[in-house]
Design a protein around this motif. Structure first.
Motif, PDB file in Angstrom:
ATOM      1  N   UNK A 168      52.986  -4.908  45.619  1.00 13.88           N
ATOM      2  CA  UNK A 168      51.607  -5.311  45.392  1.00 13.88           C
ATOM      3  C   UNK A 168      51.177  -6.241  46.512  1.00 13.88           C
ATOM      4  N   UNK A 169      50.195  -5.776  47.314  1.00 11.52           N
ATOM      5  CA  UNK A 169      49.695  -6.551  48.446  1.00 11.52           C
ATOM      6  C   UNK A 169      50.834  -6.998  49.350  1.00 11.52           C
ATOM      7  N   UNK A 170      51.806  -6.105  49.561  1.00 11.40           N
ATOM      8  CA  UNK A 170      52.912  -6.384  50.463  1.00 11.40           C
ATOM      9  C   UNK A 170      54.036  -7.181  49.851  1.00 11.40           C
ATOM     10  N   UNK A 171      53.877  -7.666  48.616  1.00 13.65           N
ATOM     11  CA  UNK A 171      54.930  -8.408  47.940  1.00 13.65           C
ATOM     12  C   UNK A 171      55.640  -7.513  46.923  1.00 13.65           C
ATOM     13  N   UNK A 172      56.910  -7.816  46.676  1.00 16.99           N
ATOM     14  CA  UNK A 172      57.676  -7.089  45.678  1.00 16.99           C
ATOM     15  C   UNK A 172      57.516  -7.763  44.327  1.00 16.99           C
ATOM     16  N   UNK A 173      57.322  -6.961  43.289  1.00 14.73           N
ATOM     17  CA  UNK A 173      57.269  -7.452  41.915  1.00 14.73           C
ATOM     18  C   UNK A 173      58.340  -6.699  41.146  1.00 14.73           C
ATOM     19  N   UNK A 174      59.248  -7.432  40.491  1.00 13.88           N
ATOM     20  CA  UNK A 174      60.391  -6.766  39.865  1.00 13.88           C
ATOM     21  C   UNK A 174      60.928  -7.591  38.692  1.00 13.88           C
ATOM     22  N   UNK A 175      61.578  -6.929  37.723  1.00 13.58           N
ATOM     23  CA  UNK A 175      62.188  -7.642  36.604  1.00 13.58           C
ATOM     24  C   UNK A 175      63.584  -8.123  36.968  1.00 13.58           C
TER      25      UNK A 175
END
Length: 736
Positions: free
Chosen positions: A101-108
C-alpha cells in the motif's frame, strides 16, 4: 499410474514445505538499501495466445478458451527497468500474507506469547516499521492476508484450520471490525491472494480445482465464486499458476501474476493486457507475492520462503537507450517449472554482463513435472533450425525420447572435461552416486544439483534399525496374517514396484543378455502382486501407518525429514529401511530432484563456454534450510545435517502438522540424534547406483505386458513368455 503417483506426491510435498516454512520465525534478513538497476527489458516481445504464453513460444496449450476466457491481446509490451530493495523486517517477524500500500508492506504477525495477531507496516526504503493494531487475544483471528484499503482501514482473510469456510473481515484503522462475510470454498480449495477494487469488487487467487491456481471473483454477499470474463485461459481454468494478485491504485484495474508473466485486468471492460515477462526484468516470477501499481510505478514483493528473505522490486517504464555492448543470449529450454532454476536465472542475469540466459518453457500441464508431450515438443525444437544452448533433462524418463537416445545420436555435450577442468567446481566434492544418475556409460549428460532417496518406514517387527529387508520376509509376513497388508490403499502396481525396484538384476543380466522371467521367483512376485489387483486408490499422502500395515513408502528429500519420518508412523516405532531385496541386504534408490533442473549443454550450441559458466553458477548456489532436495555437493549436505542437529535452533523444537481435518496428525520436531544421522549415512551408502535416473526400459516392458494379466485377460504363463521374449530382444539390441 506410477507417474501420476509421483506427480501428486511432489505437488503435495511442495505445499507442505510452504506451510512449514511459514510457521518458522524469520530472523534478520540483512541490511536494507537499493542495490543497482537491472538492464532494460527486451523490446518487441508480444503476447501470445492464451496458454501458449505460459507454455513457451512454441508449445501450445491444447484447446480453445472456454466460456469467459479470452486470448491475450497481441500488443507489444513496453520495456521496463527494475530497482531492487532488500526488505528487513523487525527481528521475530515474518513477512507472509503481505500486501503493498503506497509502497509500504502491510502484513499480519503472530504474537507467540499471547496467541494474538498484530498487523504491521514496513517501509522497505527506510526500514521504519509500525504496529498498526492488535487483535483481541480471546477472540483471536489468524489473518492469512491483510490488505490496506484506499479509503482507510483494512480487509483481512481468516480460515479455520481444516475448514472450507473463509472469512473476509473489514476493519477500521484501530482494528475494530465493521463488516464480515463468509465464503464457502470448494472442496480442497486454498486461497492465496485477494484484491478489492474501489467499487467493492472482490477478486481472489487460489487453488480452486484441478490443481491449478487461477482467478475467481466473489459475488457478495452470498453469491458464488465465478471466473471473470475476459481472462486468458492460463488465468481462468488451467495451465498456469497464479501466484499473486494486487491493485492498480485509484482504478478498477487489477494486477495478476503467474510465474512467467504480469497481467493487468480492466475489471470495468473485462479485458486482460499483458504487461511484461518477469525474466525481461530479471525477476523470479515464482517468488512474487504482492503487487501494486501507483503513480506509474509497479511495486512487486518477492518472497523466498526457504530462506525467509524478501525484497521489493520497483518497475518503471524504461526510456533509456541501450548500450552497444549487449550481452550474448543463451537459450535454456525446460519442460518443468523449477523454482530454483527461475531464481538462479534472475540472479545470474542481474549479476554479470557477458551472458544473459533466456528461458523457454515447454509446459502445458500442472503441477511442476514435465509431461511427455511437452518434452517431445522441446526435442523437436532442439533438432530444428533454432537449437538451444542449454536443455533441462528433468522428466525425460517419462518421454518417448530418452536421454540415452540424445547421447547416442550426438545431440548433447559430454560435461566430463568441463567438470574436470573447472576452477570453481571439484568433482570429488559431489556425491558420486548422484553423479552416476546422470551418466550414460562414461558420458556425463548432466550434473545434478540435488537428489532424493527412496526409502521405506517399516513395521518394527519386520526389520531392525540399520538392517535390510528381505523380500521373502515381507511376502511371508503379509501372507501369514490376512488382516495385514503392505499399506492402506496399495494396489498391484505399488506391489510390483516395491518388489522389483532393486531386484531387476535377479532376472536380467545386461552384460550377457540372459533373462529369467519364466523362473519360479519371478512367478511368485507376479502372483503376489495380483492379490492386490484393483485395490489401489491413488490416495496415500500424509497417511499415518498403523499396526496392520507393513510399510510406508516415502522419499528423503530434506534432511529435517529424518526428524519426523520414523516418528509419524507405526505409533512412533517405525524403522527407516530400504527397498526389499532378495538377499536381505540394505538397499535404497537415489533419484534426481524434480525441484532442481538437470542442465545439459546442447552439442549445437554456439556458446558452450557460456552455457557451462551458467551451469557452474547454478551448481554453486547455496541450499536454503528448507529447500527441497538433498545437496549433491557433500559439503552442503553436511551443513544441512549440522543445522538439523543443532540443539540451539528453535526450528528443531517446532511441531509440524501433516494433512488436514480428521486425517491430520502432528509430530514434534527434535534435533537430529547421532543414531538418526548414522541411519541416514547407512541408507545413503546403501544406495544402488546400477540403474540411471532415466527409468529402466526393462521395467517399462514388464509394466506394459502385465495389464492384461492383472485384469484376468491373459494367463500368467502367456505373459511370462512375452516378457521373456521382449526383454531378451531389447537387451540384445540396446546394450550400450
Amino acid at each position: 499410474m506410477n507417474m501420476q503417483h509421483l506427480k501428486n506426491k511432489r505437488m503435495v510435498a511442495g505445499i507442505f514445505c510452504i506451510i512449514l516454512c511459514c510457521g518458522m520465525i524469520l530472523s534478520s534478513c540483512g541490511s536494507s538499501g537499493r542495490y543497482g538497476v537491472a538492464r532494460p527489458g527486451m523490446a518487441g516481445d508480444t503476447a501470445t495466445g492464451a496458454g501458449q504464453e505460459e507454455a513457451g513460444s512454441t508449445a501450445g496449450a491444447g484447446g480453445a478458451p472456454g466460456e469467459g476466457e479470452a486470448q491475450t491481446p497481441e500488443t507489444d509490451t513496453r520495456p521496463y527497468a527494475a530497482a531492487f530493495t532488500q526488505v528487513t523486517p523487525p527481528e521475530g517477524q515474518m513477512i507472509y500474507g503481505a500486501g503493498i500500500s503506497a509502497g509500504k508492506l502491510v502484513y499480519p504477525s503472530l504474537i507467540p506469547e499471547t496467541g494474538a495477531m498484530k498487523v504491521c507496516s514496513l517501509d522497505p526504503h527506510t526500514g521504519m516499521s509500525e504496529d498498526l493494531f492488535t487483535t483481541d487475544g480471546e477472540e483471536m483471528l489468524f489473518f492469512g492476508m491483510v490488505r490496506a484499503l484506499e479509503g482507510g482501514g483494512f480487509v483481512a482473510s481468516h480460515t479455520e484450520y481444516g475448514s472450507r469456510d473463509t472469512q473476509l473481515i473489514w476493519l477500521e484503522k484501530d482494528g475494530s471490525v465493521t463488516d464480515q462475510i463468509t465464503m464457502r470454498m470448494p472442496e480442497g480449495a486454498t486461497l492465496t491472494g485477494m484484491s478489492l477494487t474501489p467499487e467493492g469488487r472482490i477478486f481472489l487467487s487460489g487453488l480452486f480445482e484441478g490443481g491449478f491456481s487461477s482467478i475467481r471473483e466473489w459475488q457478495r454477499p452470498n453469491g458464488p465464486l465465478v471466473t471473470p470474463e475476459g481472462l486468458p485461459k492460463e488465468l481462468g481454468s488451467g495451465g498456469g499458476f497464479v501466484n499473486a494478485i494486487g491493485e492498480v491504485r485509484g482504478s478498477e484495474n487489477v494486477l495478476f501474476a503467474t510465474g512467467k508473466t504480469l497481467y493487468r485486468y480492466d475489471a470495468a471492460k473485462s479485458v486482460t493486457e499483458k504487461v511484461l515477462n518477469w525474466q525481461d526484468v530479471d525477476i523470479d516470477g515464482t517468488a512474487v507475492q504482492g503487487l501494486e501499481e501507483a503513480d506509474g510505478i509497479i511495486s512487486v514483493l518477492l518472497m523466498d520462503y526457504a530462506s525467509g528473505k524478501a525484497e521489493l522490486a520497483e518497475l518503471m517504464e524504461d526510456i533509456g537507450e541501450k548500450s552497444g555492448d549487449e550481452p550474448i543470449e543463451l537459450t535454456l529450454a525446460t519442460a518443468s517449472s523449477s523454482s530454483s532454476l527461475s531464481k538462479a536465472v534472475a540472479e545470474y542475469n542481474r549479476s554479470q554482463k557477458r551472458y544473459r540466459v533466456k528461458v523457454e518453457t515447454f509446459m502445458t500441464q500442472a503441477p511442476r513435472i514435465a509431461a511427455p508431450e511437452d518434452i517431445d515438443q522441446m526435442v523437436t525444437r532442439m533438432l530444428g533450425d533454432r537449437p538451444f544452448d542449454l536443455i533441462d533433462l528433468s522428466g525425460f524418463e517419462y518421454a518417448d525420447t530418452k536421454v540415452d537416445d540424445l547421447v547416442k545420436k550426438g545431440y548433447l555435450t559430454d560435461l566430463t572435461p568441463y567438470f574436470q577442468g573447472s576452477t570453481v567446481l571439484n568433482p570429488a566434492d559431489f556425491e558420486e552416486k548422484a553423479l552416476a544418475l546422470c551418466r550414460v556409460g562414461d558420458f556425463q549428460a548432466a550434473i545434478p544439483r540435488s537428489f532424493f532417496m527412496w526409502v521405506y518406514v517399516a513395521a518394527p517387527d519386520l526389520v531392525r534399525p540399520g538392517e535390510g529387508l528381505a523380500l521373502e520376509d515381507l511376502m511371508d509376513a503379509d501372507l501369514r496374517d490376512p488382516d495385514r497388508s503392505l499399506f492402506e490403499g496399495a494396489g498391484e502396481w505399488d506391489v510390483l514396484r516395491i518388489c522389483l525396484r532393486n531386484n531387476l538384476g535377479q532376472f536380467v543380466d545386461v552384460s550377457t543378455g540372459a533373462c529369467r522371467f519364466e523362473s519360479e521367483e519371478f512367478r511368485q512376485i507376479l502372483e503376489y502382486a495380483a492379490r492386490y489387483a484393483g485395490q489401489g486408490d491413488e490416495v496415500f499422502y500424509f497417511r499415518n501407518a498403523g499396526p496392520k500395515d507393513l510399510l510406508m513408502g516415502s522419499a528423503v528429500e530434506q534432511v529435517f525429514q529424518l526428524q519426523t519420518m520414523a516418528a509419524r508412523d507405526f505409533g512412533g516405532a517405525g524403522v527407516l529401511c530400504g527397498y526389499p531385496t532378495y538377499d536381505g541386504s540394505l538397499r535404497t534408490t537415489l533419484d534426481t530432484d524434480y525441484n532442481d533442473a538437470l542442465l545439459a549443454i546442447c552439442s549445437r550450441s554456439d556458446h558452450p563456454e557460456g552455457a557451462w559458466e551458467f551451469i557452474e553458477y547454478y551448481l554453486q548456489r547455496e541450499f536454503d534450510e528448507y529447500a527441497y532436495g538433498l545437496p549433491a555437493n557433500k559439503q552442503m549436505l553436511e551443513a544441512q545435517i549440522e543445522r538439523c542437529a543443532d540443539q540451539s535452533r528453535s526450528q528443531n523444537s517446532a511441531t509440524v502438522t501433516f494433512g488436514t481435518g480428521e486425517d491430520s496428525y502432528s509430530v514434534k520436531m527434535h534435533p537430529l540424534t547421532e543414531e538418526e544421522i548414522e541411519t541416514f549415512r547407512l541408507l545413503l551408502d546403501a544406495a544402488d547406483d546400477r540403474e540411471p535416473v532415466w527409468v529402466s526400459p526393462v521395467y517399462e516392458i514388464i509394466v506394459d505386458e502385465l495389464g492384461p494379466y492383472f485384469a484376468g485377460q491373459k494367463s500368467l504363463e502367456e505373459v511370462l513368455g512375452i516378457i521373456q521374449s521382449r526383454v531378451g530382444l531389447y537387451v540384445a539390441e540396446n546394450t550400450f
